[in-house]
Write a protein that holds these residues in place. Structure first.
Motif, PDB file in Angstrom:
ATOM      1  N   ASP A 204      14.951 -39.535 -25.680  1.00 57.35           N
ATOM      2  CA  ASP A 204      15.973 -38.484 -25.699  1.00 57.35           C
ATOM      3  C   ASP A 204      16.312 -38.127 -27.145  1.00 57.35           C
ATOM      4  N   HIS A 205      16.789 -36.887 -27.357  1.00 56.53           N
ATOM      5  CA  HIS A 205      17.211 -36.404 -28.681  1.00 56.53           C
ATOM      6  C   HIS A 205      16.070 -36.521 -29.690  1.00 56.53           C
ATOM      7  N   TYR A 206      14.891 -36.087 -29.256  1.00 54.19           N
ATOM      8  CA  TYR A 206      13.716 -36.132 -30.126  1.00 54.19           C
ATOM      9  C   TYR A 206      13.844 -35.078 -31.228  1.00 54.19           C
ATOM     10  N   ALA A 207      13.563 -35.492 -32.458  1.00 57.53           N
ATOM     11  CA  ALA A 207      13.592 -34.564 -33.592  1.00 57.53           C
ATOM     12  C   ALA A 207      12.358 -34.829 -34.442  1.00 57.53           C
ATOM     13  N   GLU A 208      11.430 -33.856 -34.466  1.00 58.31           N
ATOM     14  CA  GLU A 208      10.240 -34.041 -35.285  1.00 58.31           C
ATOM     15  C   GLU A 208      10.569 -33.948 -36.769  1.00 58.31           C
ATOM     16  N   ASN A 209      11.539 -33.100 -37.117  1.00 58.18           N
ATOM     17  CA  ASN A 209      11.945 -32.960 -38.512  1.00 58.18           C
ATOM     18  C   ASN A 209      13.101 -33.929 -38.789  1.00 58.18           C
ATOM     19  N   PRO A 210      12.871 -35.012 -39.521  1.00 54.77           N
ATOM     20  CA  PRO A 210      13.929 -36.017 -39.730  1.00 54.77           C
ATOM     21  C   PRO A 210      15.110 -35.492 -40.533  1.00 54.77           C
ATOM     22  N   LEU A 211      14.935 -34.423 -41.303  1.00 54.00           N
ATOM     23  CA  LEU A 211      16.040 -33.891 -42.099  1.00 54.00           C
ATOM     24  C   LEU A 211      17.134 -33.282 -41.227  1.00 54.00           C
ATOM     25  N   LEU A 212      16.792 -32.875 -39.996  1.00 55.89           N
ATOM     26  CA  LEU A 212      17.776 -32.243 -39.122  1.00 55.89           C
ATOM     27  C   LEU A 212      18.399 -33.207 -38.136  1.00 55.89           C
ATOM     28  N   LEU A 436      -7.701 -14.524 -32.761  1.00 54.57           N
ATOM     29  CA  LEU A 436      -6.325 -14.782 -33.192  1.00 54.57           C
ATOM     30  C   LEU A 436      -6.316 -15.483 -34.543  1.00 54.57           C
ATOM     31  N   PHE A 437      -5.446 -15.009 -35.413  1.00 56.40           N
ATOM     32  CA  PHE A 437      -5.117 -15.743 -36.638  1.00 56.40           C
ATOM     33  C   PHE A 437      -3.605 -15.766 -36.770  1.00 56.40           C
ATOM     34  N   LYS A 438      -3.033 -16.952 -36.959  1.00 56.05           N
ATOM     35  CA  LYS A 438      -1.586 -17.076 -37.136  1.00 56.05           C
ATOM     36  C   LYS A 438      -1.307 -18.094 -38.221  1.00 56.05           C
ATOM     37  N   GLN A 439      -0.174 -17.905 -38.910  1.00 62.26           N
ATOM     38  CA  GLN A 439       0.239 -18.847 -39.925  1.00 62.26           C
ATOM     39  C   GLN A 439       1.760 -18.819 -40.023  1.00 62.26           C
ATOM     40  N   ARG A 440       2.303 -19.981 -40.430  1.00 60.73           N
ATOM     41  CA  ARG A 440       3.750 -20.090 -40.550  1.00 60.73           C
ATOM     42  C   ARG A 440       4.075 -21.005 -41.721  1.00 60.73           C
ATOM     43  N   LEU A 441       5.071 -20.591 -42.499  1.00 57.90           N
ATOM     44  CA  LEU A 441       5.570 -21.391 -43.615  1.00 57.90           C
ATOM     45  C   LEU A 441       7.027 -21.717 -43.329  1.00 57.90           C
ATOM     46  N   LEU A 442       7.369 -23.009 -43.337  1.00 54.08           N
ATOM     47  CA  LEU A 442       8.715 -23.452 -42.988  1.00 54.08           C
ATOM     48  C   LEU A 442       9.255 -24.350 -44.098  1.00 54.08           C
ATOM     49  N   TRP A 443      10.413 -23.965 -44.634  1.00 53.33           N
ATOM     50  CA  TRP A 443      11.077 -24.740 -45.684  1.00 53.33           C
ATOM     51  C   TRP A 443      12.404 -25.253 -45.149  1.00 53.33           C
ATOM     52  N   THR A 444      12.669 -26.549 -45.351  1.00 54.51           N
ATOM     53  CA  THR A 444      13.906 -27.174 -44.889  1.00 54.51           C
ATOM     54  C   THR A 444      14.579 -27.872 -46.059  1.00 54.51           C
ATOM     55  N   ASN A 445      15.874 -27.666 -46.182  1.00 55.20           N
ATOM     56  CA  ASN A 445      16.631 -28.307 -47.259  1.00 55.20           C
ATOM     57  C   ASN A 445      17.948 -28.840 -46.678  1.00 55.20           C
ATOM     58  N   LYS A 446      18.155 -30.135 -46.831  1.00 53.12           N
ATOM     59  CA  LYS A 446      19.393 -30.776 -46.399  1.00 53.12           C
ATOM     60  C   LYS A 446      20.247 -30.991 -47.638  1.00 53.12           C
ATOM     61  N   PHE A 447      21.272 -30.135 -47.821  1.00 49.42           N
ATOM     62  CA  PHE A 447      22.025 -30.212 -49.072  1.00 49.42           C
ATOM     63  C   PHE A 447      23.309 -31.022 -48.952  1.00 49.42           C
ATOM     64  N   SER A 448      23.596 -31.585 -47.771  1.00 48.94           N
ATOM     65  CA  SER A 448      24.662 -32.569 -47.614  1.00 48.94           C
ATOM     66  C   SER A 448      24.387 -33.335 -46.334  1.00 48.94           C
ATOM     67  N   GLU A 449      25.232 -34.331 -46.048  1.00 49.70           N
ATOM     68  CA  GLU A 449      25.002 -35.153 -44.860  1.00 49.70           C
ATOM     69  C   GLU A 449      25.170 -34.362 -43.571  1.00 49.70           C
ATOM     70  N   ASN A 450      25.895 -33.265 -43.619  1.00 48.46           N
ATOM     71  CA  ASN A 450      26.141 -32.513 -42.389  1.00 48.46           C
ATOM     72  C   ASN A 450      25.813 -31.035 -42.492  1.00 48.46           C
ATOM     73  N   LYS A 451      24.974 -30.666 -43.457  1.00 49.89           N
ATOM     74  CA  LYS A 451      24.571 -29.257 -43.589  1.00 49.89           C
ATOM     75  C   LYS A 451      23.116 -29.173 -44.035  1.00 49.89           C
ATOM     76  N   ALA A 452      22.399 -28.194 -43.454  1.00 53.77           N
ATOM     77  CA  ALA A 452      20.993 -27.977 -43.814  1.00 53.77           C
ATOM     78  C   ALA A 452      20.660 -26.516 -43.607  1.00 53.77           C
ATOM     79  N   PHE A 500      22.293 -24.850 -40.436  1.00 57.27           N
ATOM     80  CA  PHE A 500      22.782 -25.868 -39.511  1.00 57.27           C
ATOM     81  C   PHE A 500      23.991 -26.563 -40.126  1.00 57.27           C
ATOM     82  N   GLY A 501      24.972 -26.899 -39.304  1.00 53.34           N
ATOM     83  CA  GLY A 501      26.115 -27.644 -39.786  1.00 53.34           C
ATOM     84  C   GLY A 501      26.738 -28.457 -38.672  1.00 53.34           C
ATOM     85  N   SER A 502      27.510 -29.471 -39.054  1.00 47.98           N
ATOM     86  CA  SER A 502      28.218 -30.285 -38.083  1.00 47.98           C
ATOM     87  C   SER A 502      29.581 -30.653 -38.641  1.00 47.98           C
TER      88      SER A 502
END
Length: 881
Positions: A204-212, A436-452, A500-502
């Motif tokens: 349960d509560h699976y998250a592939e991206n650990p930063l989120l 078919l050709f597809k591409q995706r660029l994804l950037w993630t930044n966690k700038f505090s313990e409860n915001k990304a 994202f925020g909490s």
């Protein structure tokens, strides 16, 4: 039905009499205790444990089901002796709060004790249920998919392979914690040998991206496969199966898999070749069931106007799919240092699917009666190459960058021979391509313990040209040929920012983005060098959106309001008639969902929402397109939006300790605006015009699933029921616009024994019934069917298995003269330590060669007959290394 009522009465009565016990367990420093169980006993007999519940993060909650004169509550924890508490004269429906404080540790020296017992079926550790594979095996399983189907709380759709856990579709199946397969997880579940896997973990509560993790509101679930010890280097299996069909043709079922797992490298590869109807790939070319990945990526795919032949059957692929399939796949993850990982996936599939069909129709339209018939011989030859690449780079502890891409090339050739109305002979050949050709660029930044924050750029191009050749011409009285060419292309571009925020337990997110879609389309219909029809247009969508969601988490409640603001520009330029249509809309789409956690075992969920949707580009061409020797389509294009309301309510109870599961849900959808059909049907042709009307249509679906293991019978029972009501509108041969209603009901009862002696049984009974009624018709049109599968599993010795299975099918309950009985048998011997396995399979022993089904509606009676896989036997040998 009386048994079900009695069961529900007992369930409701026990709930009314129950007490709710809550509590806290902590140590001398007021720290919560996790590794503990709470035992409930009757004070009159303290030797007997009547109920129990685990402690999670120092807390426990349970609704008791048993009756007690006085309740003795005891904490079970290794290394401690805990004083008990007693609740005298417990009152029905009352809640009790208890606290247990552990003061002193007492060490007890015990002599060595050896206990021989069956391995526990599962254990719960925080958000993860760990199923032990050995506890659910009976010897008939080959691939891990066969085990997953048996696990409590998990269901697998038979055709697509999609997996649901506690009613929610899983995100993926990971291997030792790594997402090797992505959304195409059926590659792993269909091909990994069951002997390689020690545990299946439901997370349960699976998250592939650990930063989120901890910031994102995450209700996702996944499965994780834990391999047996000794499988963490290079291991695999090779299986060869050779036999004969009824008339001496060779039958094959050959496969090989390879697992490679080291500290910085993980891979899985498989090769499969079979002619016995199996589909070991995630791509369904027989029935076109969409896999989980295809369902998620429908927005980037261009349309196909001319459909390839579907070979689906009520009997399933392994009876009706006459194939010659080769499938190869290799997946790998390289970890380069601590910051960089590279994942590659390669696919190749080639198949030859053959079927002969007879379709007879008796039409009664506007007081006119006529009959049609088509005897067709189909051959479908799909071939696909595909490569995926994923690069993940951890820039720092709080920032990551991810790039994914895919290249796919698919071609399908479908030659068909047709005898129309027992007089006219046609041949056709449809060739379809999918690039078919597809591409995706994804950037993630966690700038505090409860915001990304996340930034995403997504680009895709999909080109799907088709060419249909029919001989002789359907336009020139049997002379010459007709050539229909059609080509859709979709260019998709998306850019989004997500915040994202909490705040304590509450979570929220904001999305700002833009989407640009371009859909150019060309078609040309030529008969004997004369142009019959042409379409050339470009359909463009531009949208800018802002959406937000907030999740209030308070006690047992979670309330999630949300909304989306969108500006949508649609533009259609028709170059044949030099016409341009433009529509601009400002769209607000609110949503609200609420969830109440009744206990650790049960929850109640409700949701509602409103959406405005644009229509498929398949309804935007204006001039006719020929799709086979009988049928042509055209549209009256419109850029009007659908207005869709959706309401849902579901209740889930999953009690693994008592092996009881109950899931029920109801969904209602109301849509204003849709494309309806006007069909002109004659003995030789069908012309369909699709047109848009701002009319309301409704759809109601209710589902129920009950599963219970009954100890004194040593049997598991599962009841699955589905009811659907829908209405739609159409026009047949220039009639008035008619309202149509369809009621559909499906009931499936599954039973499986788990006796300790040599013989066990398994039964599946399926009853389906549909009732259709149209405006102006007094008669209701009913179609009902029944199917029973009964299997006997005999284990005369520890490593010997013998299975006999009978499958009875009654396609039409009103005509019991047409029914089908299939008999199959298999023998299996497994060597010590599972090093090798020898088996013999005998399928379709009565040699049923054709399947027939009759369907009725308000204007026709349809008789459908198709060929089946003939009788065959197969000898298989498997070796694990």
């Amino acid at each position: 039905m009386k048994v079900l009522y009695s069961f529900l009465l007992v369930f409701v009565t026990s709930s009314i009499c129950a007490q709710t016990i809550k509590g806290r367990v902590y140590d001398a420093n007021n720290n919560p205790i996790n590794a503990a169980n709470i035992l409930f006993k009757d004070a009159a007999n303290t030797a007997l444990i009547k109920e129990f519940t685990p402690v999670k993060k120092g807390n426990f909650t349970i609704s008791l089901k048993k009756k007690y004169t006085a309740i003795m509550v005891e904490v079970q924890i290794n290394g401690f002796v805990i004083p008990t508490q007693i609740i005298e004269n417990p009152e029905p429906l009352k809640s009790y709060n208890l606290e247990f404080r552990i003061e002193n540790e007492q060490k007890i020296n015990l002599k060595e004790v050896v206990i021989l017992a069956k391995k526990k079926g599962f254990e719960i550790v925080e958000d993860t249920v760990k199923y032990n594979v050995t506890a659910y095996r009976d010897g008939s399983e080959r691939k891990i998919d066969d085990i997953i189907k048996k696990l409590p709380g998990i269901t697998v759709e038979p055709n697509s392979g999609r997996i649901k856990y506690k009613g929610k579709e899983i995100e993926t199946v990971t291997l030792e914690g790594d997402n090797l397969f992505g959304y195409n997880y059926t590659v792993g579940t269909k091909n990994i040998n069951v002997d390689m896997v020690d545990q299946v973990q439901a997370v349960d509560h699976y998250a592939e991206n650990p930063l989120l993790k901890g910031i994102e509101q995450n209700d996702k679930v996944s499965l994780n496969l834990i391999l047996k010890k000794g499988r963490l280097d290079f291991s695999g299996d090779i299986t060869t199966g050779v036999g004969l069909f009824d008339k001496g043709k060779m039958a094959h079922d050959d496969s090989a898999t390879l697992l490679g797992i080291t500290k910085n490298f993980k891979s899985f590869g498989t090769l499969n070749y079979n002619t016995i109807g199996k589909n070991t790939s995630p791509f369904d070319y027989s029935g076109f069931n969409l896999n989980p990945e295809e369902l998620r990526e429908r927005d980037i795919n261009a349309m196909k106007i001319i459909p390839e032949t579907m070979f689906s059957s009520a009997l399933g692929n392994e009876r009706a799919n006459i194939n010659n399939q080769f499938f190869g796949n290799f997946n790998s993850i390289f970890k380069i240092g601590k910051h960089l990982s590279i994942k590659t996936n390669g696919y190749y599939i080639r198949d030859i699917i053959v079927r002969n069909e007879l379709v007879e129709n008796q039409f009664q339209i506007n007081n006119q009666s006529f009959a049609t018939s088509d005897y067709t011989s189909h051959i479908k030859k799909p071939e696909q190459y595909r490569g995926d690449l994923e690069i993940k780079y951890t820039m720092s502890k709080k920032s990551s960058l991810e790039y994914t891409s895919r290249i796919k090339e698919e071609s399908i050739a479908t030659p068909i021979s047709i005898l129309r109305n027992e007089v006219d002979v046609f041949s056709s050949n449809l060739t379809s391509k999918d690039i078919l050709f597809k591409q995706r660029l994804l950037w993630t930044n966690k700038f505090s313990e409860n915001k990304a924050i996340q930034g995403s750029f997504y680009q895709a191009t999909n080109y799907r040209p088709q060419k249909l050749i029919i001989s002789p011409s359907v336009f020139n009285s049997g002379n010459g040929i007709d050539t229909q060419e059609s080509a859709f292309r979709k260019n998709y571009l998306e850019g989004t920012f997500k915040f994202f925020g909490s705040i304590k337990k509450n979570k929220y997110d904001f999305n700002l983005g833009s989407i640009l879609e371009e859909n150019p389309f060309n078609s040309n219909l030529v008969s004997e060098n004369n142009q019959i029809s042409e379409n050339r247009f470009n359909y463009v969508q531009q949208s800018i959106f802002l959406s937000t969601n907030y999740h209030f988490n308070k006690g047992r409640w979670r309330i999630s309001p949300g909304g989306s603001f969108r500006y949508l520009l649609q533009k259609r330029n028709d170059y044949v008639v030099d016409q341009s249509d433009v529509q601009r809309d400002f769209i607000f789409e609110p949503s609200l969902s609420a969830s109440y956690r009744i206990s650790t075992l049960a929850s109640l969920n409700a949701s509602m929402g409103y959406k405005q949707l644009y229509n498929s580009e398949a309804f935007l061409f204006q001039n006719p397109i020929l799709v086979n020797n009988r049928v042509s389509y055209n549209n009256t294009p419109s850029l009007e939006l659908q207005k869709r309301q959706h309401y849902s309510l579901d209740y889930t109870r999953n009690d693994l300790f008592n092996q009881f599961e109950f899931i029920t849900d109801i969904n209602f959808q109301k849509v204003k605006g849709n494309f309806f059909s006007n069909a002109i049907i004659t003995e030789n042709t069908t012309v369909v015009n699709n047109f848009f009307l701002p009319e309301w249509t409704n759809d109601l679906t209710a589902n129920m699933r009950v599963s219970k293991y009954i100890p004194f019978l040593e049997s598991t029972f599962k009841l699955t029921s589905t009811f659907n009501y829908s209405n739609f509108k159409n026009i047949i041969n220039s009639s008035e616009l008619r309202n149509n209603e369809i009621n559909f009901f499906r009931n499936e009862l599954f039973c499986k024994t788990a006796f300790d002696f040599a013989v066990n049984f398994e039964s599946t009974s399926v009853f389906q019934n549909s009732v259709a009624k149209s405006q102006g018709q007094q008669k209701q049109f009913t179609n009902s069917s029944f199917q029973e599968t009964f299997s006997v599993l005999v284990t005369p010795f520890k490593r010997w298995k013998w299975t006999v299975s009978a499958d009875y099918f009654l396609p039409n309950s009103d005509d019991k003269s047409i029914d089908f009985l299939f008999l199959s048998s298999s023998f299996d011997y497994q060597a010590k330590q599972n090093k090798w396995r020898l088996g013999v399979e005998l399928k379709n022993l009565f040699n049923e060669k054709n399947f027939e089904q009759i369907q009725n509606n308000d204007y026709s009676t349809n008789i459908f007959r198709s060929t089946l896989l003939p009788r065959y036997f197969l000898v298989t040998f498997s070796w694990n290394f």
